[in-house]
Design an enzyme around this catalytic site. Structure first.
Site, PDB file in Angstrom:
ATOM      1  N   THR A 139       1.434   3.699   1.899  1.00 50.87           N
ATOM      2  CA  THR A 139       2.143   4.137   3.101  1.00 50.87           C
ATOM      3  C   THR A 139       3.213   3.158   3.565  1.00 50.87           C
ATOM      4  O   THR A 139       3.940   3.454   4.522  1.00 50.87           O
ATOM      5  CB  THR A 139       1.155   4.327   4.266  1.00 50.87           C
ATOM      6  OG1 THR A 139       0.536   3.063   4.557  1.00 50.87           O
ATOM      7  CG2 THR A 139       0.087   5.347   3.921  1.00 50.87           C
ATOM      8  N   LYS A 140       3.338   1.993   2.921  1.00 45.48           N
ATOM      9  CA  LYS A 140       4.194   0.937   3.437  1.00 45.48           C
ATOM     10  C   LYS A 140       5.671   1.147   3.073  1.00 45.48           C
ATOM     11  O   LYS A 140       6.030   2.010   2.287  1.00 45.48           O
ATOM     12  CB  LYS A 140       3.694  -0.414   2.936  1.00 45.48           C
ATOM     13  CG  LYS A 140       2.300  -0.777   3.451  1.00 45.48           C
ATOM     14  CD  LYS A 140       2.241  -0.792   4.977  1.00 45.48           C
ATOM     15  CE  LYS A 140       0.934  -1.361   5.518  1.00 45.48           C
ATOM     16  NZ  LYS A 140      -0.234  -0.507   5.295  1.00 45.48           N
ATOM     17  N   ASN A 141       6.519   0.304   3.652  1.00 46.22           N
ATOM     18  CA  ASN A 141       7.963   0.442   3.456  1.00 46.22           C
ATOM     19  C   ASN A 141       8.365   0.307   1.997  1.00 46.22           C
ATOM     20  O   ASN A 141       9.331   0.934   1.553  1.00 46.22           O
ATOM     21  CB  ASN A 141       8.716  -0.600   4.284  1.00 46.22           C
ATOM     22  CG  ASN A 141       8.661  -0.322   5.769  1.00 46.22           C
ATOM     23  OD1 ASN A 141       7.674   0.213   6.271  1.00 46.22           O
ATOM     24  ND2 ASN A 141       9.707  -0.685   6.484  1.00 46.22           N
ATOM     25  N   MET A 142       7.651  -0.530   1.247  1.00 47.20           N
ATOM     26  CA  MET A 142       7.900  -0.674  -0.188  1.00 47.20           C
ATOM     27  C   MET A 142       6.608  -0.389  -0.940  1.00 47.20           C
ATOM     28  O   MET A 142       5.880  -1.295  -1.332  1.00 47.20           O
ATOM     29  CB  MET A 142       8.415  -2.081  -0.516  1.00 47.20           C
ATOM     30  CG  MET A 142       9.099  -2.151  -1.886  1.00 47.20           C
ATOM     31  SD  MET A 142       9.535  -3.840  -2.353  1.00 47.20           S
ATOM     32  CE  MET A 142       8.000  -4.349  -3.128  1.00 47.20           C
TER      33      MET A 142
ATOM     34  N   TYR B 298       0.842  -1.198   0.000  1.00 43.86           N
ATOM     35  CA  TYR B 298       0.000   0.000   0.000  1.00 43.86           C
ATOM     36  C   TYR B 298       0.884   1.257   0.000  1.00 43.86           C
ATOM     37  O   TYR B 298       2.081   1.208   0.320  1.00 43.86           O
ATOM     38  CB  TYR B 298      -0.910  -0.042   1.230  1.00 43.86           C
ATOM     39  CG  TYR B 298      -1.876   1.116   1.348  1.00 43.86           C
ATOM     40  CD1 TYR B 298      -2.864   1.323   0.392  1.00 43.86           C
ATOM     41  CD2 TYR B 298      -1.796   2.000   2.413  1.00 43.86           C
ATOM     42  CE1 TYR B 298      -3.749   2.378   0.495  1.00 43.86           C
ATOM     43  CE2 TYR B 298      -2.676   3.065   2.529  1.00 43.86           C
ATOM     44  CZ  TYR B 298      -3.646   3.252   1.567  1.00 43.86           C
ATOM     45  OH  TYR B 298      -4.516   4.303   1.675  1.00 43.86           O
TER      46      TYR B 298
END
Length: 382
Positions: A184-187, A182
């Site tokens: 907002t995620k790290n990747m 998603y």
């Protein structure tokens, strides 16, 4: 971003992303196909996992795993209440019943003791464990506490890329670990998810079920030598990843190690400025053998909602992870008052949690503004 405002998060994108997307558009094949297969192999190599199946979201991944386990309808599935609502919905959509597990307030994840207490209320058929904020849970210990076989445990690794426990990358040896891409995620890809599994048969069931349960996807049917004929052996979902998403993911994966390095650097700067501040509790700091993914920088404060308002006035955006599921209207109606009262630590800690901005593009200057506004708000309560 204008003036001195600091957004809670800004997604990062590798420089190769635009060209990668254009190549897919020019190829004439944009849905699940060769890029998706390539991304699955690339992500499996990154994790050290035997199998990866790319899907539409982490929520879809959780539901697909529960369906692929072929549990009896209405089975009890253990889950932390301090989780995103999508994880609870996945259990319900799969036709099962969530059983709430309390957390340890120092780690923000269930402990063997809280899992055992929940399992004592009802014989669980399966369990979802969550890497809250990027803190890798001890899956083996929680599995034993639940009295379950590892083939009945799903690791919610939405916050997990970059995390490891005792040298083992999250998802590297899990029976089922679910990841999120998603925005907002790290990747970040924008949307998307994946299931990593050590079991090929299980991965193959998930792979078929991500596209209605069809025995062959479109790429395999229409590639040279393919046949239009297919079968549906189990009822699945429409939850496949597209080649456009996968091409973004392949480019993003190459940038992930540097983004993780920067997250760690920002966490160290926050810690140097904030640890020991009066009125502040910073959880997840018992890190022996732990490589934290640092998806979130979570703190605990009193008068949390007032703090959020003051920080917003100072131009600093924050967030909360998460509103406990047992406090949500729909789940209270489904689960009942007794079940929702079974997680007192979650209720107490959930009123104090606050997530500060943390993303690779956060500059030292903007982070210093966050620290200044936050420490001023703490002093005002002094």
């Amino acid at each position: 971003m204008t003036g001195s405002s600091v957004p809670f998060t800004v997604p990062s994108f590798a420089g190769e992303v635009p060209d990668a997307v254009v190549k897919v558009l020019d190829s004439g094949w944009v849905t699940t196909g060769p890029q998706t297969a390539g991304f699955e192999q690339d992500f499996a190599d990154y994790l050290g996992a035997a199998q990866v199946v790319a899907v539409a979201s982490c929520t879809a991944a959780l539901e697909l795993c529960l369906r692929a386990m072929e549990l009896p309808p209405g089975s009890a599935v253990l889950t932390p209440s301090l989780t995103f609502c999508g994880a609870i919905n996945a259990i319900l959509h799969a036709g099962h019943r969530p059983v709430l597990v309390d957390i340890d307030e120092d780690t923000l994840v269930p402990s063997p003791e809280t899992v055992a207490a929940a399992a004592a209320r009802v014989a669980p058929a399966a369990m979802i464990v969550q890497n809250q904020g990027g803190y890798p849970v001890d899956v083996a210990a929680l599995t034993e506490a639940a009295g379950l076989d590892r083939t009945r445990v799903i690791e919610d690794a939405a916050h997990g890329p970059g995390a490891a426990r005792d040298g083992a990358t999250v998802g590297s040896s899990s029976f089922a670990a679910c990841f999120s891409f998603y925005a907002t995620k790290n990747m970040p890809i924008g949307e998307g998810g994946a299931v990593a599994s050590s079991d090929q048969d299980f991965a193959d069931r998930v792979r078929a079920m991500r596209l209605h349960g069809m025995s062959k996807d479109s790429w395999k049917r229409y590639m040279p030598g393919g046949s239009w004929r297919y079968d549906v052996r189990s009822v699945g979902l429409k939850a496949n990843m597209t080649d456009i998403q996968a091409s973004i993911g392949r480019a993003q994966l190459s940038a992930l190690p540097e983004w993780q390095r920067r997250r760690g650097e920002l966490v160290a700067r926050y810690d140097a400025s904030l640890l020991g501040s009066p009125g502040l509790v910073v959880p997840q700091r018992d890190l022996e053998g732990i490589q934290h993914a640092w998806h979130l920088y979570q703190v605990r404060v009193q008068e949390r909602d007032a703090m959020i308002a003051e920080l917003e006035k100072a131009g600093v955006s924050t967030s909360v992870h998460f509103i406990p599921a047992n406090q949500m209207t729909a789940y209270r109606e489904i689960l009942g008052e007794d079940e929702c009262a079974a997680v007192p630590v979650t209720d107490r800690v959930g009123e104090e949690l606050l997530s500060l901005p943390l993303y690779p593009g956060l500059s030292d200057e903007l982070q210093d503004r966050v620290v200044g506004a936050f420490t001023e708000a703490l002093r005002a309560r002094g």
